[in-house]
Write an enzyme that holds these catalytic residues in place. Structure first.
Site, PDB file in Angstrom:
ATOM      1  N   GLY A  10       3.659  22.340  40.690  1.00 59.94           N
ATOM      2  CA  GLY A  10       2.597  21.928  39.777  1.00 59.94           C
ATOM      3  C   GLY A  10       1.282  21.730  40.507  1.00 59.94           C
ATOM      4  O   GLY A  10       1.251  21.330  41.662  1.00 59.94           O
ATOM      5  N   ARG A  73       6.010  27.787  39.731  1.00 63.72           N
ATOM      6  CA  ARG A  73       7.248  27.057  40.021  1.00 63.72           C
ATOM      7  C   ARG A  73       8.371  28.064  40.250  1.00 63.72           C
ATOM      8  O   ARG A  73       8.611  28.935  39.402  1.00 63.72           O
ATOM      9  CB  ARG A  73       7.609  26.124  38.861  1.00 63.72           C
ATOM     10  CG  ARG A  73       6.599  24.991  38.649  1.00 63.72           C
ATOM     11  CD  ARG A  73       7.097  24.051  37.555  1.00 63.72           C
ATOM     12  NE  ARG A  73       6.137  23.021  37.214  1.00 63.72           N
ATOM     13  CZ  ARG A  73       5.985  21.872  37.879  1.00 63.72           C
ATOM     14  NH1 ARG A  73       6.745  21.629  38.926  1.00 63.72           N
ATOM     15  NH2 ARG A  73       5.088  20.976  37.504  1.00 63.72           N
ATOM     16  N   GLY A 112      10.300  20.089  45.769  1.00 63.87           N
ATOM     17  CA  GLY A 112      10.921  21.404  45.697  1.00 63.87           C
ATOM     18  C   GLY A 112      10.329  22.374  46.692  1.00 63.87           C
ATOM     19  O   GLY A 112      11.053  23.154  47.331  1.00 63.87           O
ATOM     20  N   THR A 113       9.015  22.320  46.837  1.00 63.01           N
ATOM     21  CA  THR A 113       8.322  23.176  47.797  1.00 63.01           C
ATOM     22  C   THR A 113       8.809  22.897  49.217  1.00 63.01           C
ATOM     23  O   THR A 113       9.001  23.811  50.018  1.00 63.01           O
ATOM     24  CB  THR A 113       6.801  22.945  47.712  1.00 63.01           C
ATOM     25  OG1 THR A 113       6.359  23.256  46.391  1.00 63.01           O
ATOM     26  CG2 THR A 113       6.052  23.811  48.708  1.00 63.01           C
ATOM     27  N   ASP A 135       3.343  12.576  41.769  1.00 61.87           N
ATOM     28  CA  ASP A 135       4.475  11.647  41.662  1.00 61.87           C
ATOM     29  C   ASP A 135       4.614  10.735  42.883  1.00 61.87           C
ATOM     30  O   ASP A 135       5.303   9.717  42.809  1.00 61.87           O
ATOM     31  CB  ASP A 135       5.781  12.419  41.483  1.00 61.87           C
ATOM     32  CG  ASP A 135       5.881  13.090  40.125  1.00 61.87           C
ATOM     33  OD1 ASP A 135       5.326  12.535  39.157  1.00 61.87           O
ATOM     34  OD2 ASP A 135       6.502  14.161  40.035  1.00 61.87           O
ATOM     35  N   ARG A 170      -2.419  -3.050  17.334  1.00 60.50           N
ATOM     36  CA  ARG A 170      -1.279  -2.156  17.507  1.00 60.50           C
ATOM     37  C   ARG A 170      -0.594  -2.346  18.860  1.00 60.50           C
ATOM     38  O   ARG A 170      -1.187  -2.856  19.804  1.00 60.50           O
ATOM     39  CB  ARG A 170      -1.730  -0.688  17.415  1.00 60.50           C
ATOM     40  CG  ARG A 170      -2.114  -0.238  16.028  1.00 60.50           C
ATOM     41  CD  ARG A 170      -2.728   1.146  16.081  1.00 60.50           C
ATOM     42  NE  ARG A 170      -2.959   1.678  14.740  1.00 60.50           N
ATOM     43  CZ  ARG A 170      -3.817   2.647  14.461  1.00 60.50           C
ATOM     44  NH1 ARG A 170      -4.520   3.206  15.440  1.00 60.50           N
ATOM     45  NH2 ARG A 170      -3.955   3.078  13.226  1.00 60.50           N
ATOM     46  N   GLY A 178       6.248  11.479  35.430  1.00 59.03           N
ATOM     47  CA  GLY A 178       7.179  10.868  36.377  1.00 59.03           C
ATOM     48  C   GLY A 178       8.574  10.992  35.826  1.00 59.03           C
ATOM     49  O   GLY A 178       9.063  10.091  35.134  1.00 59.03           O
ATOM     50  N   GLU A 230       7.811   9.261  31.876  1.00 57.11           N
ATOM     51  CA  GLU A 230       8.544  10.222  31.045  1.00 57.11           C
ATOM     52  C   GLU A 230      10.048  10.197  31.340  1.00 57.11           C
ATOM     53  O   GLU A 230      10.861  10.545  30.486  1.00 57.11           O
ATOM     54  CB  GLU A 230       8.000  11.633  31.236  1.00 57.11           C
ATOM     55  CG  GLU A 230       8.118  12.162  32.659  1.00 57.11           C
ATOM     56  CD  GLU A 230       7.509  13.546  32.809  1.00 57.11           C
ATOM     57  OE1 GLU A 230       7.593  14.350  31.862  1.00 57.11           O
ATOM     58  OE2 GLU A 230       6.942  13.822  33.891  1.00 57.11           O
ATOM     59  N   LEU A 279      -3.441  16.279  31.449  1.00 57.46           N
ATOM     60  CA  LEU A 279      -4.728  15.726  31.864  1.00 57.46           C
ATOM     61  C   LEU A 279      -4.616  15.090  33.247  1.00 57.46           C
ATOM     62  O   LEU A 279      -5.584  15.053  34.011  1.00 57.46           O
ATOM     63  CB  LEU A 279      -5.205  14.666  30.858  1.00 57.46           C
ATOM     64  CG  LEU A 279      -5.709  15.162  29.504  1.00 57.46           C
ATOM     65  CD1 LEU A 279      -5.957  13.977  28.589  1.00 57.46           C
ATOM     66  CD2 LEU A 279      -6.980  15.983  29.675  1.00 57.46           C
TER      67      LEU A 279
END
Length: 362
Positions: A10, A73, A112-113, A135, A170, A178, A230, A279
Site C-alpha cells: 500500500g 500488492r 509483506g514486502t 500501521d 450523537r 489497522g 478495522e 484518505l
C-alpha cells in the site's frame, strides 16, 4: 554500481521523501552509481519492468504523496508457487535481477514486502529494506515512515467529528485502518480526544462499550467519540477462527457497523459510523515524516556504500540503525495491553471496552 529501487504494498505519505533522501545520498556519496527504477513494486521485478532514472527525476518530490515508482500488492504466498511458465515469481525476480545486471535492490514496504525481501536475499540477491507502513507494525523499529502523517490525518478527522457529534448529540464510531494492529487507532484516538478506543489486540465487550456510552450521557455529556480499528473484534469473536468470525458478522466486514447498531439499540442514542479509509494514505507527508524519511533514506545509502546487504533500516531509541531481514520477516509488532500509551489512555478515563481499570503507569 547499478541499484534497483522499488516501492511495494500500500502507498503512504513519505515514500517519495525516502526515495529522494536515498537518491541524494547516492548521487553525492557514490558518484559511480546508477539508480534503476522498478515499476509497480515486485510486479515490475517479476515482469522485468525497469527504467533508468536521472538525478533530476528526484527533484521536487519531497512533499509529494504517493510514489513516483508506482506500487502493487503481490501476496507473499504466491511468490514460491509454480506458475504456468514452469517457474515461480521468486525465480522470475531473481532472473530479472540478474538480467538487468543489478548489484542490489532497495525495497520500500511493510511486513509483506519485508518477507519477500528476505526471500530475495536468501535467493542470492543483495537487498536493503526500508520500513514503510501507516500501521507501524514492522518488528524491530520504533517507528515506520508514513505512520505520523496518517496519525495527523486521523486526528484531524476525529477533531472535525467532535463538532458535528456535539451539535446533534450523537455517538460517532470512527473506523481507522489497522487490520491486525491498533497503533494508528491508539495514537490518533488519544490525540483526537476519543472517549473509547477499540483495537485488535484488546478484544472488547459490547456491553462494556454501551455502559461507557450510557454513563457519559447520564453525566450530561451528550455525545461520544469511538475510535475503532478495522480489525477490532469482540471477546467472543476473538475465540473464533477468522472465517467463522466473518460468517457471524454477515454483511458487516468489520465490527464498526455492528457495534454502532448495538449501541443505538441498547443505549437508545443516535449513532453514526464514519470510515476514513484511503484518505489516511493520501496527500503530502507531515514535516516529521519528511524528516524521518530523509534520515532513513540517507542511511540506506550508507548501507549501500558499506555493502551491508540483507538488512533493513530501523529506528531504535531515537537512533537510526538496521536489522537483518531474516530477523524481521514474518514478525509483527503488536500493541501490548501494558503499553505505555494504553496505560496513559486508561489513566485519563479512555475505555478500551474490556472492563479493565487503570492500574498505574510503570
Amino acid at each position: 554500481m547499478r541499484i534497483g529501487i522499488l516501492t511495494a504494498g500500500g502507498d503512504c505519505p513519505g515514500l517519495n521523501a525516502v526515495i529522494r533522501g536515498f537518491a541524494k545520498y547516492v548521487y553525492n556519496q557514490i558518484p559511480d552509481a546508477e539508480i534503476i527504477g522498478v515499476s509497480d513494486g515486485y510486479r515490475g521485478l517479476i515482469n522485468g519492468e525497469f527504467k533508468n532514472l536521472k538525478e533530476s527525476d528526484f527533484s521536487g518530490i519531497l512533499n509529494i504523496g504517493g510514489t513516483i515508482l508506482g506500487t502493487s500488492r503481490q501476496p507473499f504466498k504466491e511468490m514460491t508457487k509454480e506458475e504456468q511458465n514452469g517457474s515461480t515469481r521468486l525465480e522470475q525476480m531473481v532472473k530479472n535481477y540478474k538480467k538487468a545486471k543489478l548489484d542490489l535492490v532497495v525495497t520500500l514496504g511493510g511486513a509483506g514486502t519485508h518477507k519477500t525481501a528476505a526471500l530475495l536475499s536468501e535467493a542470492g540477491c543483495n537487498v536493503i529494506g526500508l520500513p514503510k507502513t501507516i500501521d507501524n507494525d514492522i518488528w524491530g523499529t520504533d517507528i515506520t515512515f508514513g505512520f505520523h502523517s496518517a496519525v495527523d490525518i486521523d486526528t484531524e478527522c476525529i477533531d472535525r467529528l467532535h463538532t458535528t457529534a456535539a451539535s446533534h448529540g450523537r455517538t460517532m464510531v470512527v473506523e481507522i485502518m489497522g487490520n491486525k494492529v491498533g497503533w494508528l487507532t491508539l495514537y490518533s484516538g488519544i490525540a483526537g480526544g476519543a472517549d473509547i478506543i477499540l483495537i485488535p489486540e484488546i478484544p472488547f465487550d459490547p456491553d462494556e462499550v454501551c455502559k461507557t456510552v450510557a454513563k457519559r450521557y447520564k453525566s450530561g455529556k451528550d455525545f461520544t467519540i469511538i475510535a475503532i480499528a478495522e480489525g477490532a473484534m469482540t471477546k467472543a469473536e476473538a475465540e473464533m477462527k477468522k472465517a467463522d468470525r466473518l460468517a457471524a458478522r454477515g454483511n458487516d466486514t468489520t465490527a464498526t457497523n455492528s457495534i454502532a447498531r448495538y449501541i443505538q439499540e441498547q443505549v437508545g442514542v443516535e449513532t453514526r459510523t464514519v470510515v476514513i479509509g484511503h484518505l489516511q494514505r493520501g496527500g503530502s507527508p507531515s514535516p516529521y515524516d519528511r524528516l524521518i524519511s530523509t534520515e532513513l533514506g540517507s542511511f540506506a545509502g550508507k548501507l549501500v556504500q558499506e555493502g551491508n546487504f540483507g538488512t533493513t533500516v530501523a529506528v531504535q531509541n531515537n537512533a537510526i540503525t538496521y536489522n537483518w531481514l531474516s530477523d524481521v520477516a514474518g514478525k509483527t509488532k503488536y500493541v501490548s495491553e501494558d503499553n505505555q500509551m494504553v496505560n496513559v489512555a486508561r489513566s485519563i478515563g479512555i475505555s478500551f471496552g474490556d472492563g479493565r481499570k487503570f492500574k498505574g503507569i510503570k
